[in-house]
Design an enzyme around this catalytic site. Structure first.
Site, PDB file in Angstrom:
ATOM      1  N   ASP A 259       0.823  -1.216   0.000  1.00 35.26           N
ATOM      2  CA  ASP A 259       0.000   0.000   0.000  1.00 35.26           C
ATOM      3  C   ASP A 259       0.858   1.268   0.000  1.00 35.26           C
ATOM      4  O   ASP A 259       1.954   1.275   0.561  1.00 35.26           O
ATOM      5  CB  ASP A 259      -0.897  -0.028   1.249  1.00 35.26           C
ATOM      6  CG  ASP A 259      -2.039   0.975   1.150  1.00 35.26           C
ATOM      7  OD1 ASP A 259      -2.288   1.507   0.054  1.00 35.26           O
ATOM      8  OD2 ASP A 259      -2.674   1.215   2.179  1.00 35.26           O
TER       9      ASP A 259
ATOM     10  N   GLY B  83       0.062   5.263  -4.525  1.00 31.86           N
ATOM     11  CA  GLY B  83      -0.546   6.519  -5.005  1.00 31.86           C
ATOM     12  C   GLY B  83       0.043   7.709  -4.268  1.00 31.86           C
ATOM     13  O   GLY B  83       0.413   8.721  -4.887  1.00 31.86           O
TER      14      GLY B  83
ATOM     15  N   SER C 202      -7.121  -6.180  -5.502  1.00 35.02           N
ATOM     16  CA  SER C 202      -8.218  -6.795  -4.748  1.00 35.02           C
ATOM     17  C   SER C 202      -9.501  -6.850  -5.572  1.00 35.02           C
ATOM     18  O   SER C 202      -9.618  -6.173  -6.600  1.00 35.02           O
ATOM     19  CB  SER C 202      -8.467  -5.995  -3.459  1.00 35.02           C
ATOM     20  OG  SER C 202      -9.139  -4.792  -3.766  1.00 35.02           O
TER      21      SER C 202
ATOM     22  N   ASN D 177     -10.643  -3.419  -6.038  1.00 35.38           N
ATOM     23  CA  ASN D 177      -9.848  -2.455  -6.817  1.00 35.38           C
ATOM     24  C   ASN D 177     -10.421  -2.176  -8.208  1.00 35.38           C
ATOM     25  O   ASN D 177     -10.022  -1.205  -8.864  1.00 35.38           O
ATOM     26  CB  ASN D 177      -8.389  -2.908  -6.946  1.00 35.38           C
ATOM     27  CG  ASN D 177      -7.589  -2.741  -5.669  1.00 35.38           C
ATOM     28  OD1 ASN D 177      -6.652  -3.476  -5.401  1.00 35.38           O
ATOM     29  ND2 ASN D 177      -7.942  -1.755  -4.851  1.00 35.38           N
TER      30      ASN D 177
ATOM     31  N   ARG E 240       1.743  -4.279   6.690  1.00 35.97           N
ATOM     32  CA  ARG E 240       1.067  -3.267   5.884  1.00 35.97           C
ATOM     33  C   ARG E 240       1.832  -1.961   5.976  1.00 35.97           C
ATOM     34  O   ARG E 240       1.891  -1.327   7.033  1.00 35.97           O
ATOM     35  CB  ARG E 240      -0.372  -3.035   6.335  1.00 35.97           C
ATOM     36  CG  ARG E 240      -1.061  -2.026   5.410  1.00 35.97           C
ATOM     37  CD  ARG E 240      -2.555  -2.030   5.503  1.00 35.97           C
ATOM     38  NE  ARG E 240      -3.121  -1.268   4.389  1.00 35.97           N
ATOM     39  CZ  ARG E 240      -4.358  -1.345   3.983  1.00 35.97           C
ATOM     40  NH1 ARG E 240      -5.196  -2.153   4.579  1.00 35.97           N
ATOM     41  NH2 ARG E 240      -4.787  -0.612   2.964  1.00 35.97           N
TER      42      ARG E 240
HETATM   43  C1  FPP Z   1      -2.204   0.049  -3.199  1.00 36.72           C
HETATM   44  O1  FPP Z   1      -1.663   1.354  -3.177  1.00 36.72           O
HETATM   45  C2  FPP Z   1      -1.658  -0.647  -4.368  1.00 36.72           C
HETATM   46  C3  FPP Z   1      -2.417  -1.275  -5.314  1.00 36.72           C
HETATM   47  C4  FPP Z   1      -3.881  -1.339  -5.276  1.00 36.72           C
HETATM   48  C5  FPP Z   1      -1.765  -1.916  -6.472  1.00 36.72           C
HETATM   49  C6  FPP Z   1      -0.514  -2.638  -6.158  1.00 36.72           C
HETATM   50  C7  FPP Z   1       0.108  -3.018  -7.420  1.00 36.72           C
HETATM   51  C8  FPP Z   1       1.430  -3.109  -7.657  1.00 36.72           C
HETATM   52  C9  FPP Z   1       2.471  -2.876  -6.625  1.00 36.72           C
HETATM   53  C10 FPP Z   1       1.894  -3.470  -8.991  1.00 36.72           C
HETATM   54  C11 FPP Z   1       1.539  -4.910  -9.235  1.00 36.72           C
HETATM   55  C12 FPP Z   1       2.570  -5.605  -9.937  1.00 36.72           C
HETATM   56  C13 FPP Z   1       3.458  -6.435  -9.392  1.00 36.72           C
HETATM   57  C14 FPP Z   1       4.401  -7.083 -10.282  1.00 36.72           C
HETATM   58  C15 FPP Z   1       3.542  -6.731  -7.940  1.00 36.72           C
HETATM   59  P1  FPP Z   1      -2.648   2.579  -3.421  1.00 36.72           P
HETATM   60  O2  FPP Z   1      -2.754   2.819  -4.875  1.00 36.72           O
HETATM   61  O3  FPP Z   1      -3.965   2.324  -2.747  1.00 36.72           O
HETATM   62  O4  FPP Z   1      -1.879   3.742  -2.727  1.00 36.72           O
HETATM   63  P2  FPP Z   1      -2.529   4.983  -1.953  1.00 36.72           P
HETATM   64  O5  FPP Z   1      -3.285   4.424  -0.784  1.00 36.72           O
HETATM   65  O6  FPP Z   1      -1.342   5.786  -1.547  1.00 36.72           O
HETATM   66  O7  FPP Z   1      -3.415   5.699  -2.924  1.00 36.72           O
END
Ligand code: FPP
Length: 251
Positions: free
Chosen positions: A29, A32, A74, A77, A194
């Site tokens: 997490d 973003g 998820s 998502n 996390r």
């Molecule tokens: C959560 O951070 C992250 C995700 C929903 C996507 C995770 C995906 C990757 C790390 C890339 C996948 C590929 C591989 C090879 C592992 P967020 O976007 O919710 O962050 P935020 O809470 O700061 O907005």
């Protein structure tokens, strides 16, 4: 006891390689927010997050972690903007293409948890290929959760059990029910991490997390590195795990 790692005053100790968690699970997490802090699009955060995953998986393999399960996408998502969903899927595709090319060198066993039938045909093919080629590797096993939800997993297990019960009357026990989970045959996660300051499970491994130790850090996932993982494991190594028993009576 075999200790490992550089001196890290904030870690509160040294990593003990003889007391490693067998199974670590991570909610990746903060991508973003990492991007926003740098004035970049959120998708740049996901791309950086994929590189962090590569680095952390390699480190887990090198120190001897047996299982690493990561939450990549998820069941919830899908409600994100279409261009962000597409970007994450593109990153996954690119990652798997590269992983397939370097598999003989990296020797990481990869499995996927979640309903992958909702993914593009191309991604499904890459997933099947990755699982097939890496099945014979016996270093760290990485379980990548894609279109995964803990509640969805439990419901799927209940449906599958109901069908089998009708046919053969199999008794329902924790052990028999576990066999219908994506994690069938694996030990439950010992440690769930996390990053990014959020303190919740967000539908991750709800069945398997019953006795997992939880570790939260403010570090955003793209900034997570070997040292951050060391700190999480050192914290884990100081915990008194009783599994509902009393001190000194459980392993
Ligand atoms: C959560 O951070 C992250 C995700 C929903 C996507 C995770 C995906 C990757 C790390 C890339 C996948 C590929 C591989 C090879 C592992 P967020 O976007 O919710 O962050 P935020 O809470 O700061 O907005």
């Amino acid at each position: 006891m075999k200790f490992f790692g550089r001196k890290d005053p904030q870690a509160g100790g040294q990593l003990d390689l003889s007391k490693l968690p067998r199974h670590i699970a991570i909610i990746m997490d903060g991508n973003g927010r990492w991007a926003k802090k740098r004035g970049l699009p959120r998708t740049a955060g996901h791309a950086a997050g994929a590189e962090t995953f590569r680095r952390v998986a390699t480190y887990c393999k090198n120190i001897g972690i047996e299982y690493l399960t990561v939450y990549a996408f998820s069941t919830e998502n899908w409600s994100r903007p279409a261009d962000e969903v597409k970007a994450i899927m593109d990153i996954l595709e690119k990652y798997l293409q590269e992983a397939i090319e370097t598999m003989e060198r990296d020797r990481v066993k990869m499995k996927f948890f979640g309903d992958v039938t909702f993914l593009s045909a191309k991604l499904q093919k890459l997933i099947a290929e990755t699982e097939k080629i890496s099945a014979r590797f016996d270093g760290v096993q990485v379980n990548m959760c894609v279109n995964y939800g803990g509640r969805d997993e439990i419901l799927r297990a209940a449906r599958a059990y109901a069908i089998e019960y009708k046919a053969s009357g199999t008794a329902l026990t924790e052990e028999s029910f576990s066999r219908y989970m994506f994690s069938s045959g694996l030990p439950d996660p010992d440690l769930i991490i996390r990053p990014s300051g959020e303190m919740r499970l967000s539908n991750f491994l709800l069945w398997q997390s019953a006795y997992a130790e939880l570790y939260f850090t403010e570090t955003l996932w793209p900034d997570f590195d070997e040292r951050t993982l060391d700190r999480a494991i050192i914290s884990f190594q100081k915990r008194d795990r009783r599994f509902g028993g009393v001190k000194g009576q459980v392993k």
